[in-house]
Design an enzyme around this catalytic site. Structure first.
Site, mmCIF file in Angstrom:
data_model
loop_
_atom_site.group_PDB
_atom_site.id
_atom_site.type_symbol
_atom_site.label_atom_id
_atom_site.label_comp_id
_atom_site.label_asym_id
_atom_site.label_seq_id
_atom_site.Cartn_x
_atom_site.Cartn_y
_atom_site.Cartn_z
ATOM 1 N N LYS A 139 -8.153 -8.102 9.228
ATOM 2 C CA LYS A 139 -8.690 -6.860 8.654
ATOM 3 C C LYS A 139 -10.199 -6.736 8.903
ATOM 4 O O LYS A 139 -10.707 -5.649 9.129
ATOM 5 C CB LYS A 139 -8.400 -6.799 7.161
ATOM 6 C CG LYS A 139 -6.928 -6.919 6.806
ATOM 7 C CD LYS A 139 -6.096 -5.830 7.435
ATOM 8 C CE LYS A 139 -4.650 -5.922 6.992
ATOM 9 N NZ LYS A 139 -3.800 -4.902 7.615
ATOM 10 N N SER A 175 0.725 0.521 2.687
ATOM 11 C CA SER A 175 1.574 -0.608 2.319
ATOM 12 C C SER A 175 2.788 -0.123 1.522
ATOM 13 O O SER A 175 2.761 0.955 0.923
ATOM 14 C CB SER A 175 0.781 -1.634 1.521
ATOM 15 O OG SER A 175 0.328 -1.031 0.347
ATOM 16 N N CYS A 205 5.663 0.856 2.674
ATOM 17 C CA CYS A 205 6.388 1.970 3.291
ATOM 18 C C CYS A 205 7.261 1.492 4.451
ATOM 19 O O CYS A 205 7.750 2.300 5.237
ATOM 20 C CB CYS A 205 5.425 3.026 3.792
ATOM 21 S SG CYS A 205 4.572 3.885 2.468
ATOM 22 N N ASP A 238 0.914 -4.407 12.954
ATOM 23 C CA ASP A 238 -0.123 -4.091 11.967
ATOM 24 C C ASP A 238 -1.356 -3.401 12.550
ATOM 25 O O ASP A 238 -1.908 -2.530 11.907
ATOM 26 C CB ASP A 238 -0.551 -5.391 11.256
ATOM 27 C CG ASP A 238 -1.319 -5.145 9.975
ATOM 28 O OD1 ASP A 238 -0.986 -4.178 9.265
ATOM 29 O OD2 ASP A 238 -2.250 -5.912 9.680
ATOM 30 N N LYS A 279 6.529 -0.692 7.139
ATOM 31 C CA LYS A 279 5.908 -0.695 8.472
ATOM 32 C C LYS A 279 6.483 -1.789 9.380
ATOM 33 O O LYS A 279 6.839 -1.530 10.532
ATOM 34 C CB LYS A 279 4.412 -0.902 8.279
ATOM 35 C CG LYS A 279 3.574 -0.694 9.484
ATOM 36 C CD LYS A 279 2.121 -0.621 9.020
ATOM 37 C CE LYS A 279 1.176 -0.989 10.126
ATOM 38 N NZ LYS A 279 -0.137 -1.352 9.596
ATOM 39 N N GLY A 333 17.483 1.249 9.978
ATOM 40 C CA GLY A 333 17.887 1.485 11.367
ATOM 41 C C GLY A 333 18.177 2.953 11.650
ATOM 42 O O GLY A 333 18.009 3.429 12.786
ATOM 43 N N ASN A 368 3.238 -10.741 -3.330
ATOM 44 C CA ASN A 368 2.467 -10.648 -2.084
ATOM 45 C C ASN A 368 2.563 -11.950 -1.277
ATOM 46 O O ASN A 368 1.680 -12.274 -0.495
ATOM 47 C CB ASN A 368 0.994 -10.322 -2.399
ATOM 48 C CG ASN A 368 0.201 -9.941 -1.159
ATOM 49 O OD1 ASN A 368 0.729 -9.307 -0.241
ATOM 50 N ND2 ASN A 368 -1.067 -10.334 -1.112
ATOM 51 N N SER A 369 3.647 -12.714 -1.490
ATOM 52 C CA SER A 369 3.799 -13.949 -0.713
ATOM 53 C C SER A 369 4.059 -13.583 0.753
ATOM 54 O O SER A 369 4.601 -12.519 1.055
ATOM 55 C CB SER A 369 4.923 -14.809 -1.281
ATOM 56 O OG SER A 369 6.114 -14.078 -1.363
ATOM 57 N N ARG A 370 3.686 -14.477 1.638
ATOM 58 C CA ARG A 370 3.622 -14.120 3.065
ATOM 59 C C ARG A 370 4.250 -15.169 3.969
ATOM 60 O O ARG A 370 4.286 -16.350 3.640
ATOM 61 C CB ARG A 370 2.146 -13.994 3.478
ATOM 62 C CG ARG A 370 1.356 -12.949 2.745
ATOM 63 C CD ARG A 370 1.637 -11.588 3.275
ATOM 64 N NE ARG A 370 0.918 -10.549 2.566
ATOM 65 C CZ ARG A 370 0.467 -9.439 3.156
ATOM 66 N NH1 ARG A 370 0.651 -9.241 4.447
ATOM 67 N NH2 ARG A 370 -0.150 -8.520 2.448
ATOM 68 N N HIS A 390 -4.914 0.964 11.971
ATOM 69 C CA HIS A 390 -3.975 0.176 11.171
ATOM 70 C C HIS A 390 -2.568 0.676 11.505
ATOM 71 O O HIS A 390 -1.930 1.362 10.705
ATOM 72 C CB HIS A 390 -4.318 0.390 9.694
ATOM 73 C CG HIS A 390 -3.617 -0.514 8.747
ATOM 74 N ND1 HIS A 390 -3.448 -0.215 7.413
ATOM 75 C CD2 HIS A 390 -3.030 -1.728 8.925
ATOM 76 C CE1 HIS A 390 -2.799 -1.193 6.811
ATOM 77 N NE2 HIS A 390 -2.527 -2.119 7.712
ATOM 78 N N ARG A 450 -5.841 -9.571 -0.902
ATOM 79 C CA ARG A 450 -7.141 -9.073 -0.484
ATOM 80 C C ARG A 450 -7.877 -8.531 -1.708
ATOM 81 O O ARG A 450 -7.262 -7.978 -2.611
ATOM 82 C CB ARG A 450 -6.985 -7.936 0.535
ATOM 83 C CG ARG A 450 -6.560 -8.391 1.912
ATOM 84 C CD ARG A 450 -6.564 -7.241 2.907
ATOM 85 N NE ARG A 450 -5.492 -6.301 2.658
ATOM 86 C CZ ARG A 450 -5.609 -5.137 2.039
ATOM 87 N NH1 ARG A 450 -6.797 -4.743 1.595
ATOM 88 N NH2 ARG A 450 -4.585 -4.351 1.848
ATOM 89 N N ARG A 469 5.042 7.532 1.540
ATOM 90 C CA ARG A 469 6.161 7.540 0.588
ATOM 91 C C ARG A 469 5.994 8.769 -0.297
ATOM 92 O O ARG A 469 5.135 8.801 -1.168
ATOM 93 C CB ARG A 469 6.096 6.253 -0.244
ATOM 94 C CG ARG A 469 7.113 6.133 -1.351
ATOM 95 C CD ARG A 469 6.852 4.880 -2.157
ATOM 96 N NE ARG A 469 7.224 3.689 -1.417
ATOM 97 C CZ ARG A 469 8.441 3.132 -1.430
ATOM 98 N NH1 ARG A 469 9.392 3.652 -2.178
ATOM 99 N NH2 ARG A 469 8.683 2.056 -0.726
ATOM 100 N N TYR A 528 -7.517 -17.142 1.030
ATOM 101 C CA TYR A 528 -6.250 -16.434 1.190
ATOM 102 C C TYR A 528 -6.308 -15.293 2.216
ATOM 103 O O TYR A 528 -7.179 -14.422 2.136
ATOM 104 C CB TYR A 528 -5.791 -15.864 -0.163
ATOM 105 C CG TYR A 528 -4.386 -15.333 -0.088
ATOM 106 C CD1 TYR A 528 -3.304 -16.193 -0.165
ATOM 107 C CD2 TYR A 528 -4.150 -13.989 0.134
ATOM 108 C CE1 TYR A 528 -2.015 -15.721 -0.044
ATOM 109 C CE2 TYR A 528 -2.858 -13.508 0.256
ATOM 110 C CZ TYR A 528 -1.797 -14.381 0.163
ATOM 111 O OH TYR A 528 -0.518 -13.911 0.296
#
Ligand code: OXD
Ligand code: MN
Length: 597
Positions: free
Chosen positions: A219, A261, A263, A288, A265, A505, A378-380, A239, A82, A411, A210
């Site tokens: 977003k 981001s 952390c 998200d 989620k 966990g 940042n690959s998805r 968010h 982004r 964090r 992208y």
């Protein structure tokens, strides 16, 4: 918008909605595609577009045995994330957008991007993507239409949203839809803008191909435009993940949680409870985005507007997030990950041995031991939520799910305890408004600096942040049964920089206290900063951890809090023009409590 005189050919529309037809025509006149294709969301259409994407080299099929119905794609190396500095809110005044957004006037936005859109789809196909954000038929759902010249966008939107005919049927003849126009142009950062026009419920995106820049439901609509709609219409676009925590007795409590981001989620949304929590289950409603609205029973009801997960791949494995790994076993798209010799995907942090040879995210040969990463950080993965073995059975419920607790996380190596419950809603809003997270070594700049990211919405709040805090406070007048609000921190460190809490966990132990508190069942200790559990209030069965570490992770240290409250004052000063008085007073109250303690 500039036009030519002749009417544009808009293909074979699958709707008679006059507002939609005339807008598509207007956009086709501007962008001049060779053809217009209306997406109905059918399986047949998906197969046809996948074959087209493969033939055009946009996607490569993965090994059918190892990763059935899945595809690999690579974006331009200049287009991998982004682009916040190229993202604008276009409102009449700069003040409406606030200090948290880049601003352009609507006139400038339409003119600048209009010039770029002019003829941008010549030689290309314009796809018309009708999509629903939320379950079909839900009063919380919004309809969007995205026009795009990217088949990659169509295929991703087909996973991430409820796309096609059901969305058009829900829209009917209404003019109430988000108008999204996207063109890749020549994928040049010099000509890349993502502009939001909240007063027109419109998004224009150019020059990128992208993720969050171009999958306009996510977003752009669900958060930036969504937050604006929420304020006007009395609901909240957040968010946040949404999870259902089921007890062995079969009682499910729904929790929403915001984390910046990096952390964990998605891991938290898909948590698998440890053995000591026999009979407990965590169901994922969303990972998200969360839209919440007061229900007729006086509680806050939430939906996940999305239909899939657009998750960060690196670091995901069968130990950190088994449910995410199972979710991407088939029917998924992968962007900028590495490719194995036998046609499967790979990324840093995946289970097993690092392969000797790979094709990296830029399509180059890669050897084990190379200094460069094989997958982009940042690959998805884009994966259908139906693949998630712990998908909540309530995910398509038009009513949504009732939220009993809201969690804010970050964090922080010091100061913030493992868990803390706010005294009341105003204090809870304060916890969200002051949320911060430390920069990690992965980011440029000084490591360990606290960056404030209120409600994890800093890049996504579509209007002035101070007014957004005010909206949160005002929601209390509309919700007789408010959710309880908590703050968590899985990242507190002890001597030598080691983490005091095992996380993953084991976070179930904290989650259970949260759920019990929200249901009015667990004990806690009142401190100057909020309610906390004593060690005996947490179920520690089967956890091999030094009790002193738990105490240190829970500790509230006056010197650290003094520094924290000073830093929060600086953060509030940025939004001083519109910062609600209640939050300023809350900080002063906490200062006074600290002085007395
Ligand atoms: C996301 C993000 O991609 O928050 O979800 O950046
Ligand atoms: Mn996100």
């Amino acid at each position: 918008m500039s036009t030519t005189l002749e009417k544009a050919d808009i293909g074979a529309p699958i709707t008679s909605n006059a507002h939609l037809l005339s807008w598509v025509e207007e956009c086709a006149r501007l962008t001049r595609p060779d053809r217009v294709v209306w997406c109905d969301g059918s399986e047949e259409e998906k197969e046809r577009l996948l074959a087209l994407a493969v033939s055009e080299g946009v996607l490569a099929p993965l090994n059918k045995e190892k990763r059935p119905n899945s595809y690999w794609s690579r974006s331009n190396p200049n287009d991998v994330a982004r682009v916040e500095h190229l993202t604008f809110i276009c409102t009449d005044t700069k003040e409406e957008a606030g200090p948290n957004n880049n601003w352009m006037s609507p006139e400038e936005g339409y003119q600048k991007l209009g010039a770029l859109f002019e003829g941008s789809m010549k030689g290309r196909t314009m796809y018309v993507i009708p999509y629903a954000m939320g379950p079909i038929g839900s009063p919380l759902t919004k309809i969007g239409i995205e026009l795009t010249d990217s088949v990659y966008v169509v295929l991703n939107m087909g996973i991430m949203t409820r796309m096609g005919k059901p969305a058009l049927e829900m829209l009917g003849d209404s003019n109430d839809f988000n108008r999204g126009l996207h063109s890749m142009l020549d994928v040049n950062p010099e000509r890349r803008y993502i502009c939001h026009f909240p007063d027109d419920n419109t998004i224009w995106s150019v020059g990128s191909a992208y993720g969050g820049n171009v999958l306009l439901g996510k977003k752009c609509l669900a958060l930036r435009i969504g937050s604006h709609l929420g304020r006007n219409e009395g609901w909240m676009a957040e968010h946040m993940l949404i999870m259902g925590v089921e007890s062995p007795e079969g009682e499910t409590t729904y929790v929403a949680a915001a984390f910046p981001s990096a952390c964990g989620k998605t891991n938290f949304a898909m948590l698998i409870p440890p053995a000591a929590f026999d009979g407990w289950k965590v169901w994922t409603v969303g990972d998200d985005i969360c839209w919440m609205r007061p229900g007729p029973d006086g509680r806050l009801w939430a939906i996940n507007p999305e239909n899939g997960y657009f998750g960060v791949a690196p670091g995901t494995n069968y130990a950190t997030n088994p449910n995410a790994m199972r979710t991407v076993e088939h029917g998924s798209l992968f962007t900028n990950v590495a490719l194995t010799k036998d046609g499967d995907v790979w990324w840093e942090g995946m289970d097993g041995e690092v392969p000797e040879e790979l094709t990296d995210w830029q399509g180059r040969p890669w050897r084990k031991g190379s200094a460069e990463k094989a997958a982009h950080p940042n690959s998805r993965f884009t994966a259908p939520m139906q693949n998630n073995p712990m998908l909540s059975p309530r995910v398509n419920d038009p009513a949504g799910v009732p939220i009993s607790a809201i969690i804010f996380g970050g964090r922080r190596s010091t100061t913030i305890p493992l868990v803390l419950q706010s005294f009341n809603w105003t204090h809870g809003v304060y916890l969200g408004a002051t949320m911060g997270s430390e920069t990690t070594a992965a980011a440029v700049g000084k490591v360990g600096v606290v960056r404030r990211d209120p409600m994890a919405m800093l890049p996504f709040c579509g209007y002035d942040m101070g007014r957004y805090f005010g909206h949160w406070l005002q929601m209390a007048n509309r919700i007789p049964h408010l959710p309880r609000v908590f703050q968590v921190n899985w990242f507190r460190k002890g001597e030598g920089g080691r983490f005091l809490w095992p996380g993953y966990g084991e976070n179930m132990r904290i989650l259970k206290w949260i759920v019990d508190r929200a249901n009015g069942r667990a004990a806690g200790l009142e401190t100057p900063f909020g309610w906390v559990p004593r060690r005996s209030d947490l179920n520690m069965d089967g956890l091999d951890i030094d009790p002193a570490d738990v105490d240190a992770a829970m500790a509230l240290r006056p010197d650290e809090w003094r520094a924290e409250l000073e830093d929060q004052a600086e953060h509030f000063a940025k939004y001083s023009a519109t910062m609600p008085r209640e939050l300023v007073l809350m900080r002063e109250l906490l200062m006074a409590r600290l002085a007395r303690s």
